[in-house]
Design an enzyme around this catalytic site. Structure first.
Site, mmCIF file in Angstrom:
data_model
loop_
_atom_site.group_PDB
_atom_site.id
_atom_site.type_symbol
_atom_site.label_atom_id
_atom_site.label_comp_id
_atom_site.label_asym_id
_atom_site.label_seq_id
_atom_site.Cartn_x
_atom_site.Cartn_y
_atom_site.Cartn_z
ATOM 1 N N GLU A 1 50.372 45.067 42.413
ATOM 2 C CA GLU A 1 50.621 45.196 40.854
ATOM 3 C C GLU A 1 52.042 44.954 40.574
ATOM 4 O O GLU A 1 52.654 45.175 39.466
ATOM 5 C CB GLU A 1 50.028 46.392 40.434
ATOM 6 N N LYS B 1 39.130 51.915 31.776
ATOM 7 C CA LYS B 1 39.038 50.685 32.597
ATOM 8 C C LYS B 1 37.639 50.243 32.092
ATOM 9 O O LYS B 1 36.627 50.711 32.622
ATOM 10 C CB LYS B 1 39.228 50.741 33.906
#
Ligand code: 2PG
Ligand code: MG
Length: 422
Positions: free
Chosen positions: A209, A339
């Site tokens: 990330e 999410k």
């Protein structure tokens, strides 16, 4: 009312070079929406299932051709021509068509791709920005822009596993805008890269990330270097910039034991370790401090951690309303990591968001470690008035797509950043 004329699927690659799907939804009036689906690495057991081809000769079994085939085939056949008032109508139809508890027949990736593409098409048809469309789904006004939690250092499953904990993130406490939050983080990230180079003699290699991933000797070394980076950037730790930690402890836990920083701890020992970190470092949010099924120790930690830190559930909750209710009842957490692909539809994610909100929790909308250049997540986080958004570091375009979209929404709306406690 909207009528789906056509659904198209396409297998594309995500930020880790693994297949995922992109879905295009064409409505009868011509409005067309396209959306891409992300994918996690440190997944919770209670997550909905991602459909993969399982053909070892192609992308090590990770191909998404079956999901694409379902979009063109069964899903299109069931939905084309249907009059649908809104996204929740479509999502109910998708849930019924799948017919399983964890989307294991059609796959959460197939279902979410269609759910998101339809949302975008309907927003276009109605001539409203996507964040407004999402706000209407929750029946809430757009109140503020979520305060980013931005990856600085990574370990665990997002890096080489050199240190067990997954992410140390910065939370710019005093920033009044996304612009300000990103500029502050730039300084801290640069300081962290310089310190990493000086201390570990390496250039700024990054994890999945975009977080820096030097070979830390322990989680404490990682946390201490984050504090030092904030100082070197001319900011005061805990005042200007605080830390958030994604411990992701499910992934170094087995049979009641946590193996972390050379120690082997039981649940009680893990609680003590986290409390020690909260005490020593300016941490305002601790995510997955305990494993996904270690419910009693979650409750003990929440009870003892104090009001200045949020206990954030990711693998524990998997964005599922039933697990959130269990956590509310047992006092296991006070913040939801949301999410959408953990449950598979916007409808179910909206229910999760409502369940968290009605318990007075904070909500952090999160990207996955495998992302695409699509930016719908920024609209979702704004539309659902999330307190925070977590999309990774300030490098790599799949991350920046979301930050850049937040900057555009900020410029368009003039909204301010959410406060630290809602
Ligand atoms: C997490 C996410 C994002 P993944 O654990 O919070 O950082 O990771 O997508 O791999 O589950
Ligand atoms: Mg997590």
């Amino acid at each position: 009312m909207s009528r789906i004329e056509r659904l198209e699927g396409l297998e594309i690659l995500d930020s880790r070079g693994r297949p995922t799907i992109r879905v295009t939804c064409v409505l009868a009036g011509g409005a067309t929406g396209t959306a891409s689906v992300p994918s996690g690495a440190s997944t919770g057991t209670a997550e909905a299932l991602e459909l993969r081809d399982g053909d070892a000769r192609r992308y090590a079994g990770l191909g998404c051709r079956r999901a694409v085939g379902l979009v063109h085939g069964e899903v299109q056949a069931a939905l084309a021509g249907r009059e649908l008032a809104s996204g929740p109508d479509l999502d109910r139809a998708l849930i019924a068509l799948d017919g399983t508890a964890n989307k294991s027949r059609l796959g959460a990736n197939t279902v979410l791709g269609v759910s998101l593409a339809f949302a975008r098409a309907q927003a276009i048809e109605r001539g409203i920005p996507l964040y407004r469309y999402f706000a209407e789904l929750l029946d809430r006004p757009v109140a503020s822009i979520p305060r980013p939690m931005i990856n600085l250092f990574s370990g665990g499953k997002h890096a080489g596993g050199q240190v067990e904990i997954q992410d140390v993130l910065v939370v710019p406490l005093l920033a009044g805008s996304v612009d300000d939050a990103l500029a502050t983080t730039f300084d801290v990230y640069r300081a962290a890269a310089e310190l990493s180079a000086a201390r570990y003699g390496m250039r700024a290699l990054t994890a999945d990330e975009g977080g820096l991933a030097p070979p830390f000797g322990s989680p404490e070394e990682m946390l201490a270097l984050a504090v030092e980076s904030i100082r070197r950037a001319g900011r005061e730790p805990g005042v200007d910039v605080a830390l958030a930690v994604d411990v992701a402890s499910t992934h170094f836990h087995s049979r009641g034991r946590y193996c972390v920083g050379g120690r082997e701890l039981d649940g009680a020992g893990m609680v003590e370790l986290i409390l020690e970190w909260i005490d020593r470092y300016p941490i305002v949010s601790v995510e997955d401090p305990l494993a996904e099924d270690d419910w009693p120790h979650w409750s003990e930690l929440r009870r003892r951690a104090g009001a200045s830190v949020r206990v954030l559930g990711d693998d524990l909750l998997c964005t599922r309303p039933d697990r959130i209710r269990q956590a509310v009842e047992s006092g296991a957490a006070d913040a939801l990591l949301l999410k959408v692909n953990q449950v598979g539809t916007l409808l179910e994610a909206a229910d999760a968001c409502r369940a968290a909100r009605s318990a007075g929790w904070s909500v952090t909308v999160s990207a996955r470690s495998g992302e695409t250049e699509d930016d719908w997540l920024a609209d979702l986080a704004v539309g659902w008035s999330a307190d925070h958004i977590k999309v990774g570091s300030i490098t790599q375009s799949e991350r920046l797509a979301k930050y850049n979209r937040l900057l555009a929404i900020e410029a368009e709306t003039g909204l301010g950043l959410a406060g630290m406690r809602g």
